[in-house]
Enzyme design. Structure first.
Site, PDB file in Angstrom:
ATOM      1  CG  ASP A   1      27.383  64.008   4.992  1.00 38.83           C
ATOM      2  OD1 ASP A   1      27.181  63.115   5.835  1.00 38.83           O
ATOM      3  OD2 ASP A   1      27.120  63.863   3.778  1.00 38.83           O
TER       4      ASP A   1
ATOM      5  CD  GLU B   1      23.853  61.655   8.036  1.00 40.35           C
ATOM      6  OE1 GLU B   1      24.441  61.316   6.989  1.00 40.35           O
ATOM      7  OE2 GLU B   1      24.335  61.514   9.170  1.00 40.35           O
TER       8      GLU B   1
ATOM      9  CE1 TYR C   1      33.979  52.165   3.778  1.00 38.95           C
ATOM     10  CE2 TYR C   1      33.301  54.404   4.360  1.00 38.95           C
ATOM     11  CZ  TYR C   1      32.993  53.150   3.867  1.00 38.95           C
ATOM     12  OH  TYR C   1      31.714  52.879   3.462  1.00 38.95           O
TER      13      TYR C   1
ATOM     14  CG  PHE D   1      36.007  57.052  12.716  1.00 37.50           C
ATOM     15  CD1 PHE D   1      35.118  57.262  11.664  1.00 37.50           C
ATOM     16  CD2 PHE D   1      36.755  58.137  13.169  1.00 37.50           C
ATOM     17  CE1 PHE D   1      34.983  58.520  11.082  1.00 37.50           C
ATOM     18  CE2 PHE D   1      36.619  59.401  12.592  1.00 37.50           C
ATOM     19  CZ  PHE D   1      35.728  59.592  11.554  1.00 37.50           C
TER      20      PHE D   1
ATOM     21  CB  THR E   1      28.730  64.146  14.986  1.00 39.54           C
ATOM     22  OG1 THR E   1      29.152  62.905  14.411  1.00 39.54           O
ATOM     23  CG2 THR E   1      29.634  64.473  16.157  1.00 39.54           C
ATOM     24  N   GLY E   2      26.844  61.695  15.731  1.00 38.51           N
ATOM     25  CA  GLY E   2      26.765  60.472  16.525  1.00 38.51           C
ATOM     26  C   GLY E   2      28.108  59.762  16.539  1.00 38.51           C
TER      27      GLY E   2
ATOM     28  NE  ARG F   1      35.192  64.502  10.227  1.00 37.77           N
ATOM     29  CZ  ARG F   1      35.573  63.285   9.807  1.00 37.77           C
ATOM     30  NH1 ARG F   1      36.687  62.734  10.234  1.00 37.77           N
ATOM     31  NH2 ARG F   1      34.822  62.611   8.972  1.00 37.77           N
TER      32      ARG F   1
END
Ligand code: ITT
Length: 177
Positions: free
Chosen positions: A60, A31, A138, A136, A6-7, A163
């Site tokens: 995702d 993606e 929303y 982070f 993940t970035g 998550r």
């Protein structure tokens, strides 16, 4: 140890809070533009599996707003980068039904193993104004029980979040096999 591709540092910190033994690898993956988070994760995990030698995961996520018929959904990253939270709040101006849901799809694979997927959801409401400085994306405009996600600590978010749920499902699966 699991490589989490993940970035997004925030996502990684949340995963670390649950799994502990996880390492962020920002090697990137395609993606695809698809109709569902599942398709994005399914395509991505195959690519990541080839890039790294060991247990790998990707995740995702998206924000689905009821009154906007699920928008931004699979476009969540693009919409966040373009119109951001202010733009979402403008779109929601005067709309009474503020219900929204965060969805998470996590893909996990090991060498020689078919990828496996886990899901999670968090129901909440879009606020009138952004609040809080944690999290982070929303998080400042999404509230649950009177508090935005950005007003919560990571551990608190993990306990209720989309998550948190998908990662805990992975953790349970790993422990039970
Ligand atoms: P990856 O490298 O893992 O893909 P990303 O930030 O692009 O990181 P997604 O595509 O899954 O992640 O996220 C889509 C958008 O939704 C992106 O703008 C995120 O900031 C936002 N988002 C995802 N999970 C979120 C969460 O738990 N809280 C608030 N916003 C979230």
């Amino acid at each position: 140890m699991i490589y989490f591709v993940t970035g997004n540092r925030g996502k990684f910190e949340e995963a670390k809070g649950i799994l502990g033994d996880v390492e962020q690898r920002n090697v990137g993956y395609t993606e695809i533009q698809a109709d569902s988070l599942e398709e994005v994760a399914a395509f991505g995990i195959e690519e990541v599996k080839e890039k790294l030698d060991g247990p790998v995961m990707i995740e995702d996520a998206g924000l689905f707003i009821e009154s906007l018929k699920g928008f931004p959904g699979v476009y969540s990253a693009y919409i966040f980068d373009t119109i951001g939270n202010e733009g979402i709040l403008r779109l929601m101006d005067g709309i009474e039904d503020r219900r929204a849901v965060f969805r998470s799809v996590l893909g996990y694979a090991e060498p020689g193993m078919e990828p496996i997927f886990f899901r999670g959801e968090l129901e909440g409401e879009i606020t009138a104004e952004p609040r809080g400085s944690g999290g982070f994306g929303y998080d400042p405009i999404f509230e649950v029980g009177g508090k935005t996600i950005a007003e919560m600590e990571i551990a608190e978010k993990n306990e209720i979040s989309h998550r948190g749920a998908s990662i805990c499902a992975l953790e349970r699966w790993l422990a039970s096999r």
